[in-house]
Motif scaffolding. Structure first.
Motif, PDB file in Angstrom:
ATOM      1  N   GLN A   1       0.872  -1.181   0.000  1.00 55.20           N
ATOM      2  CA  GLN A   1       0.000   0.000   0.000  1.00 55.20           C
ATOM      3  C   GLN A   1       0.906   1.227   0.000  1.00 55.20           C
ATOM      4  O   GLN A   1       1.755   1.388   0.881  1.00 55.20           O
ATOM      5  CB  GLN A   1      -0.875   0.027   1.248  1.00 55.20           C
ATOM      6  N   ASN A   2       0.780   2.035  -1.023  1.00 53.45           N
ATOM      7  CA  ASN A   2       1.507   3.302  -1.090  1.00 53.45           C
ATOM      8  C   ASN A   2       0.659   4.190  -1.993  1.00 53.45           C
ATOM      9  O   ASN A   2       0.395   3.846  -3.159  1.00 53.45           O
ATOM     10  CB  ASN A   2       2.898   3.070  -1.687  1.00 53.45           C
TER      11      ASN A   2
ATOM     12  N   ARG B   1      10.901  -0.596   7.855  1.00 57.11           N
ATOM     13  CA  ARG B   1       9.888  -0.231   8.871  1.00 57.11           C
ATOM     14  C   ARG B   1       8.506  -0.744   8.441  1.00 57.11           C
ATOM     15  O   ARG B   1       7.733  -1.268   9.245  1.00 57.11           O
ATOM     16  CB  ARG B   1       9.872   1.283   9.092  1.00 57.11           C
ATOM     17  N   ALA B   2       8.227  -0.612   7.147  1.00 62.92           N
ATOM     18  CA  ALA B   2       6.913  -1.068   6.651  1.00 62.92           C
ATOM     19  C   ALA B   2       6.772  -2.579   6.852  1.00 62.92           C
ATOM     20  O   ALA B   2       5.725  -3.073   7.283  1.00 62.92           O
ATOM     21  CB  ALA B   2       6.772  -0.719   5.171  1.00 62.92           C
TER      22      ALA B   2
ATOM     23  N   ASP C   1       6.531  -3.189  10.784  1.00 59.01           N
ATOM     24  CA  ASP C   1       5.294  -2.747  11.436  1.00 59.01           C
ATOM     25  C   ASP C   1       4.054  -3.245  10.678  1.00 59.01           C
ATOM     26  O   ASP C   1       2.923  -2.932  11.053  1.00 59.01           O
ATOM     27  CB  ASP C   1       5.289  -1.212  11.529  1.00 59.01           C
ATOM     28  N   GLY C   2       4.279  -4.004   9.604  1.00 61.88           N
ATOM     29  CA  GLY C   2       3.150  -4.556   8.839  1.00 61.88           C
ATOM     30  C   GLY C   2       2.271  -3.462   8.264  1.00 61.88           C
ATOM     31  O   GLY C   2       1.081  -3.627   8.045  1.00 61.88           O
ATOM     32  N   GLN C   3       2.886  -2.302   8.001  1.00 57.40           N
ATOM     33  CA  GLN C   3       2.093  -1.186   7.425  1.00 57.40           C
ATOM     34  C   GLN C   3       2.581  -0.892   6.017  1.00 57.40           C
ATOM     35  O   GLN C   3       3.661  -0.370   5.826  1.00 57.40           O
ATOM     36  CB  GLN C   3       2.245   0.057   8.292  1.00 57.40           C
ATOM     37  N   GLY C   4       1.745  -1.261   5.061  1.00 58.87           N
ATOM     38  CA  GLY C   4       2.098  -0.919   3.684  1.00 58.87           C
ATOM     39  C   GLY C   4       2.818  -2.032   2.959  1.00 58.87           C
ATOM     40  O   GLY C   4       2.934  -2.011   1.736  1.00 58.87           O
ATOM     41  N   ARG C   5       3.340  -2.996   3.696  1.00 57.80           N
ATOM     42  CA  ARG C   5       4.050  -4.091   3.030  1.00 57.80           C
ATOM     43  C   ARG C   5       3.741  -5.439   3.693  1.00 57.80           C
ATOM     44  O   ARG C   5       4.083  -5.642   4.864  1.00 57.80           O
ATOM     45  CB  ARG C   5       5.571  -3.880   3.080  1.00 57.80           C
ATOM     46  N   GLN C   6       3.091  -6.290   2.941  1.00 56.97           N
ATOM     47  CA  GLN C   6       2.861  -7.645   3.469  1.00 56.97           C
ATOM     48  C   GLN C   6       3.697  -8.608   2.630  1.00 56.97           C
ATOM     49  O   GLN C   6       3.554  -8.663   1.407  1.00 56.97           O
ATOM     50  CB  GLN C   6       1.388  -8.040   3.364  1.00 56.97           C
TER      51      GLN C   6
ATOM     52  N   SER D   1      12.638   2.942   5.110  1.00 55.90           N
ATOM     53  CA  SER D   1      11.158   2.981   5.100  1.00 55.90           C
ATOM     54  C   SER D   1      10.594   1.605   4.737  1.00 55.90           C
ATOM     55  O   SER D   1       9.579   1.180   5.288  1.00 55.90           O
ATOM     56  CB  SER D   1      10.656   4.046   4.124  1.00 55.90           C
TER      57      SER D   1
ATOM     58  N   ASN E   1       8.181  -9.753   6.542  1.00 57.40           N
ATOM     59  CA  ASN E   1       7.526  -9.328   7.789  1.00 57.40           C
ATOM     60  C   ASN E   1       8.172 -10.054   8.974  1.00 57.40           C
ATOM     61  O   ASN E   1       8.466  -9.448   9.993  1.00 57.40           O
ATOM     62  CB  ASN E   1       6.020  -9.610   7.757  1.00 57.40           C
TER      63      ASN E   1
END
Lengths: 87, 87
Positions: A59-60, B50-51, B54-59, B47, B64
């Motif tokens: 997601q970006n 971190r993504a 933190d499981g935000q934006g990248r799975q 970035s 992970n």
């Protein structure tokens, strides 16, 4: 190697024009936080573009919208173009 | 530039040993689909890590889990290490 049509880096360059704003025409980004694409593995670029396009795994805001209109061959061609750029 | 402690590429190399299996010690991947990290922009690597952490934006199942245990300074150091590797 993906089983679709042979990658066409020339077509990829034309289709990738919109990417140059951040990734630069030679794929060496000048904006902090924007990745270099020059010399990157084409399979990786293809999978990243598909993930952005299909909203699966990545997601970006910018990249999801940029990748949305791309066809499978656009993706293969764009990946081919950047992967052969010299660092 | 992130405001935390100065990046330590040496510490990054030690902490990144687990990454070498796929990304190689010099950051030039040999496995299809695995990105090259050598010479990549450090802010981008930070970035992305971190993504993944933190499981935000990248799975991505592998990334992970790989990123989960990393501290902020691990991330800065690992990014610094790969970003200075020659292509």
């Amino acid at each position: 190697q993906s089983s679709g049509p042979a990658p066409d880096a020339g077509a990829g360059k034309r289709r990738a024009a919109v990417c140059f704003a951040c990734h630069n025409a030679n794929g060496v980004a000048v904006i902090p936080g924007v990745p270099n694409l020059a010399g990157q593995r084409s399979e990786y670029l293809e999978s990243a573009l598909r993930a952005y396009r299909d909203g699966q795994g990545r997601q970006n805001v910018i990249m999801n919208s940029m990748a949305k209109p791309l066809s499978d061959s656009d993706i293969v061609n764009i990946a081919a173009y950047f992967s052969v750029q010299q660092r």
